[in-house]
Design an enzyme around this catalytic site. Structure first.
Site, PDB file in Angstrom:
ATOM      1  CG  ASP A 103      -1.805  -1.179   1.330  1.00  0.00           C
ATOM      2  OD1 ASP A 103      -2.174  -1.720   0.267  1.00  0.00           O
ATOM      3  OD2 ASP A 103      -2.150  -1.587   2.454  1.00  0.00           O
ATOM      4  CG  HIS A 258      -1.253  -6.690   1.207  1.00  0.00           C
ATOM      5  ND1 HIS A 258      -0.397  -5.625   1.392  1.00  0.00           N
ATOM      6  CD2 HIS A 258      -2.456  -6.151   0.883  1.00  0.00           C
ATOM      7  CE1 HIS A 258      -1.047  -4.502   1.184  1.00  0.00           C
ATOM      8  NE2 HIS A 258      -2.300  -4.776   0.856  1.00  0.00           N
TER       9      HIS A 258
HETATM   10  C1  SIN Z   1      -5.762  -4.409   0.617  1.00  0.00           C
HETATM   11  O1  SIN Z   1      -5.119  -4.656  -0.401  1.00  0.00           O
HETATM   12  O2  SIN Z   1      -5.475  -3.490   1.352  1.00  0.00           O
HETATM   13  C2  SIN Z   1      -6.922  -5.308   0.969  1.00  0.00           C
HETATM   14  C3  SIN Z   1      -6.485  -6.650   1.423  1.00  0.00           C
HETATM   15  C4  SIN Z   1      -7.652  -7.567   1.681  1.00  0.00           C
HETATM   16  O3  SIN Z   1      -8.801  -7.164   1.533  1.00  0.00           O
HETATM   17  O4  SIN Z   1      -7.399  -8.708   2.051  1.00  0.00           O
END
Ligand code: SIN
Length: 286
Positions: A103, A258
């Site tokens: 992010d 992530h």
């Molecule tokens: C995100 O990318 O911040 C969301 C991650 C998620 O919803 O698992």
């Protein structure tokens, strides 16, 4: 305020720890907070279950770490401009965050971390993958490490959140992502950063927001970036977290990637995310 004895269990060999014996709705004693902070730095992402926090309690926990870094593109939770809503309804096909990323790498001062709280989750599916960018970096050859340490890369939001970006083109994402006109910034960061708290070297490019190496064309950058993305996404650098209602994950955006899996069409998933501010990335020193 008494310090609670908390339990910290490693979640996978690659990264992550599950923390139990703490109620994040309550103010944390200094000693408890210090233990949680150390687990966050040691493991890259920390997980908690059964944390049924109100938005105010979620905000209070986030402010304990750093001021809040409001996301300019996500629609906020109604009445809470500092909390981003990560929502997918049963009839929607596009999810948010459905690719490897970190992010706010597109910001001049990238965010420290994101605190995601599960409000409503499908019975199965909707897990999140995390990957350890320090371990991924350390597994590279000395020759490639040396090359990467001399490079910077350009990060942007245009192709993701802009008027012609991925979410604008997805017919069902419009009401969840907005402010496309603000997707104009382009920033340059070192490809390898030294983590400001752990001192570990970390690979700092990601397939969502990194466009190219600085001074290289997109075509020249593409093969090496593709190699790095395939390398860093290797299963042995990653873990997979299964959410329950009230689960909370706090990941370090300087040390991890992530990926929100989109395998639950026909079911609703609703998460609340607060992102907290980081510090300027220092120039890379050997
Ligand atoms: C995100 O990318 O911040 C969301 C991650 C998620 O919803 O698992």
């Amino acid at each position: 305020m008494n310090a609670t004895p908390i339990n910290i269990s490693p979640f996978s060999p690659a990264l992550g720890a599950v923390i139990s014996g703490v109620d994040l709705a309550q103010p944390l004693a200094e000693e408890t907070f210090a233990a949680i902070r150390q687990a966050f730095l040691d493991h890259g992402v920390i997980f908690f279950h059964d944390q049924h926090l109100s938005p105010e309690q979620h905000l209070a926990f986030a402010r304990r770490w750093a001021p809040i870094d409001i996301n300019r593109f996500f629609k906020p939770v109604p009445g809470y401009p500092e909390i981003a809503e990560v929502r997918k309804e049963a009839e929607q096909k596009t999810n948010i965050g459905g690719g490897w990323h970190t992010d706010h790498s597109y910001d001049e001062v990238p965010a420290m971390g994101s605190i995601l709280l599960a409000r409503e989750v499908p019975d199965s599916g909707g897990d999140t993958l995390f990957a350890n960018m320090s371990t991924a970096y350390e597994a590279l050859s000395p020759g490639l490490k040396k090359t990467l340490e001399g490079l910077r890369a350009i990060h942007s939001t245009r192709h993701v959140f802009g008027p012609q970006g991925g979410y604008a083109k997805a017919t069902d994402a419009g009401e969840r992502i907005g402010n496309a006109a603000a997707a104009v910034q382009e920033v340059s960061h070192p490809v390898v950063i030294r983590h400001p708290d752990t001192g570990r070297k970390t690979l700092y490019v990601n397939s969502a927001f990194t466009l190219q190496f600085e001074g290289w064309t997109v075509a020249e950058s593409e093969p090496l970036l593709r190699f790095l993305y395939q390398h860093a996404a290797r299963p042995e650098f990653s873990c997979r977290f299964q959410w329950r209602q009230g689960s909370l994950a706090f990941w370090d955006n300087r040390a991890t990637w992530h990926y929100a899996l989109n395998d639950y069409h026909g079911h609703r998933r609703l998460m609340h995310r607060i992102t907290v501010q980081g510090s300027p990335i220092p120039p890379m020193a050997a």
